[in-house]
Write an enzyme that holds these catalytic residues in place. Structure first.
Site, PDB file in Angstrom:
ATOM      1  N   HIS A  15       0.878  -4.420   3.266  1.00 20.37           N
ATOM      2  CA  HIS A  15      -0.420  -4.551   3.921  1.00 20.37           C
ATOM      3  C   HIS A  15      -0.558  -5.968   4.457  1.00 20.37           C
ATOM      4  CE1 HIS A  15      -5.055  -3.720   3.861  1.00 20.37           C
ATOM      5  NE2 HIS A  15      -4.633  -4.272   4.986  1.00 20.37           N
ATOM      6  N   GLN A  33       0.833  -1.198   0.000  1.00 21.12           N
ATOM      7  CA  GLN A  33       0.000   0.000   0.000  1.00 21.12           C
ATOM      8  C   GLN A  33       0.873   1.255   0.000  1.00 21.12           C
ATOM      9  OE1 GLN A  33      -2.525  -0.117   3.466  1.00 21.12           O
ATOM     10  NE2 GLN A  33      -0.839  -0.077   4.908  1.00 21.12           N
ATOM     11  N   LYS A  82      -6.104 -12.993  11.254  1.00 19.53           N
ATOM     12  CA  LYS A  82      -7.087 -13.108  10.180  1.00 19.53           C
ATOM     13  C   LYS A  82      -6.545 -13.930   9.015  1.00 19.53           C
ATOM     14  CE  LYS A  82     -10.125 -10.569   7.066  1.00 19.53           C
ATOM     15  NZ  LYS A  82     -10.662  -9.241   6.657  1.00 19.53           N
ATOM     16  N   HIS A  83      -5.302 -13.688   8.608  1.00 17.85           N
ATOM     17  CA  HIS A  83      -4.767 -14.299   7.391  1.00 17.85           C
ATOM     18  C   HIS A  83      -3.687 -15.345   7.669  1.00 17.85           C
ATOM     19  CE1 HIS A  83      -6.937 -11.318   5.041  1.00 17.85           C
ATOM     20  NE2 HIS A  83      -6.401 -10.356   5.782  1.00 17.85           N
ATOM     21  N   PHE A 112      -1.586  -3.953  14.212  1.00 21.84           N
ATOM     22  CA  PHE A 112      -1.684  -4.219  12.781  1.00 21.84           C
ATOM     23  C   PHE A 112      -1.190  -5.630  12.478  1.00 21.84           C
ATOM     24  CE2 PHE A 112       0.041  -2.636   8.409  1.00 21.84           C
ATOM     25  CZ  PHE A 112      -0.964  -3.309   7.745  1.00 21.84           C
ATOM     26  N   HIS A 124      -3.512  -8.339  13.784  1.00 24.77           N
ATOM     27  CA  HIS A 124      -4.677  -8.516  12.918  1.00 24.77           C
ATOM     28  C   HIS A 124      -4.327  -9.356  11.690  1.00 24.77           C
ATOM     29  CE1 HIS A 124      -8.232  -7.589  10.500  1.00 24.77           C
ATOM     30  NE2 HIS A 124      -7.393  -7.274   9.512  1.00 24.77           N
ATOM     31  N   GLU A 125      -3.192  -9.038  11.060  1.00 27.58           N
ATOM     32  CA  GLU A 125      -2.804  -9.763   9.847  1.00 27.58           C
ATOM     33  C   GLU A 125      -2.532 -11.233  10.141  1.00 27.58           C
ATOM     34  OE1 GLU A 125      -2.825  -8.585   6.613  1.00 27.58           O
ATOM     35  OE2 GLU A 125      -3.918  -7.001   7.662  1.00 27.58           O
TER      36      GLU A 125
END
Length: 227
Positions: free
Chosen positions: A62, A35, A119-120, A112, A115-116
Site C-alpha cells: 500500500h 494489503q 502524499k507520503h 496509485f 498518490h503515494e
C-alpha cells in the site's frame, strides 16, 4: 582566544549545526503497509483489476508513510515535487507485480503510485529521492513474505475465520517484529484481514519495533478472504 581559535570554534559550531540538520529527517519513523487483495475487493465498493491483469493472490504494497511519535503524520510536503514516471521506469514491471492497483476504473497503477509519492513520499525527501523511495519500498516487500509466513502457521486465504492473536503471533515469529492489523468488512459485514503495518527506521531500509503501537482495528476473530 585568538582570531584563529574563534574561527575554529565557529567552524565546529557550524559543522555541528549542519550535521544535526542532516541527521533530522523531519519525521520519526515510517509505517510500511501491505494489503491483502482479497479483502480490498470483497467489499460493497468492489475493485477493478489493473490493465496488466489480475494480480497474484499475495500481499501487495500500500505504501511507505512517514510518521511522528505522537501519532500524527506529515502529508503533501512538497507540491513542486510531482510524480515523474520516467524516474522509476526501471522499476515499473516490478511495481506492477508487488505494488498493484485495484482501484476503479482499471488502470496501469501510475495514479496509485502518484498518490503515494505526492502524499507520503514527498515528506521523506530529506532522506531519499523519488526513485529511492520506490526502490526502498520494494526492497522491504522482498524481505517479508507474509503469505508464506501465515500459511506455514496454518492460516490460509480460504474464507475461514482465524484468531487475531494467532495471526499476530505468526507474523511476529516469522519476521521478528510486532505487526499492527487493520480489518475492513465484506458485504455481509464480516471483519476480514485487510492491512498489515510494520515500522521502519528513518532511512527507509530497516524494520524496527514500532515507537508507538496503534490499536489493531479488528475483532478477536477475523476472516482471511479468498482472492
Amino acid at each position: 582566544m585568538g582570531g584563529k581559535g574563534w574561527f575554529l570554534l565557529k567552524l565546529l559550531m557550524f559543522q555541528g549545526l549542519f550535521t544535526s540538520r542532516l541527521q533530522d529527517p523531519g519525521f520519526d519513523f515510517f509505517y510500511f503497509v501491505l494489503q491483502w487483495p482479497g479483502a480490498y475487493c470483497d467489499t460493497k465498493r468492489a475493485c477493478c483489476y489493473p490493465t496488466t491483469g489480475k494480480p497474484a493472490a499475495d500481499f501487495g504494497i500500500h505504501g511507505l508513510w512517514p510518521n511522528y511519535n505522537d501519532g500524527s503524520y506529515p502529508s503533501n510536503c512538497d507540491p513542486d515535487s510531482e510524480f515523474d514516471p520516467a524516474e522509476i521506469s526501471d522499476l515499473v514491471s516490478t511495481m506492477q507485480t508487488k505494488w498493484p492497483t485495484l482501484s476503479c476504473p482499471s488502470n496501469n497503477g501510475s495514479k496509485f503510485w502518484e498518490h503515494e509519492w505526492e502524499k507520503h513520499g514527498t515528506c521523506s525527501e530529506s532522506v531519499m529521492d523519488q526513485h529511492k523511495y520506490f526502490e526502498n519500498t520494494l526492497a522491504l516487500r522482498d524481505r517479508v513474505n507474509l503469505l508464506q509466513i501465515l500459511q506455514d502457521a496454518g492460516i490460509n486465504p480460504d474464507d475461514e475465520f482465524y484468531d487475531l492473536q494467532d495471526i499476530k503471533n505468526a507474523i511476529k515469529d516469522g519476521t521478528g517484529f510486532t505487526p499492527v492489523i487493520h480489518c475492513n468488512k465484506d458485504p455481509d459485514k464480516n471483519s476480514q484481514l485487510h492491512e498489515i503495518f510494520f515500522c521502519v527506521d528513518t532511512s527507509g531500509t530497516e524494520f524496527i519495533e514500532c515507537p508507538i503501537i496503534p490499536r489493531d482495528r479488528c475483532p478477536s476473530k477475523l476472516q482471511f478472504a479468498m482472492f
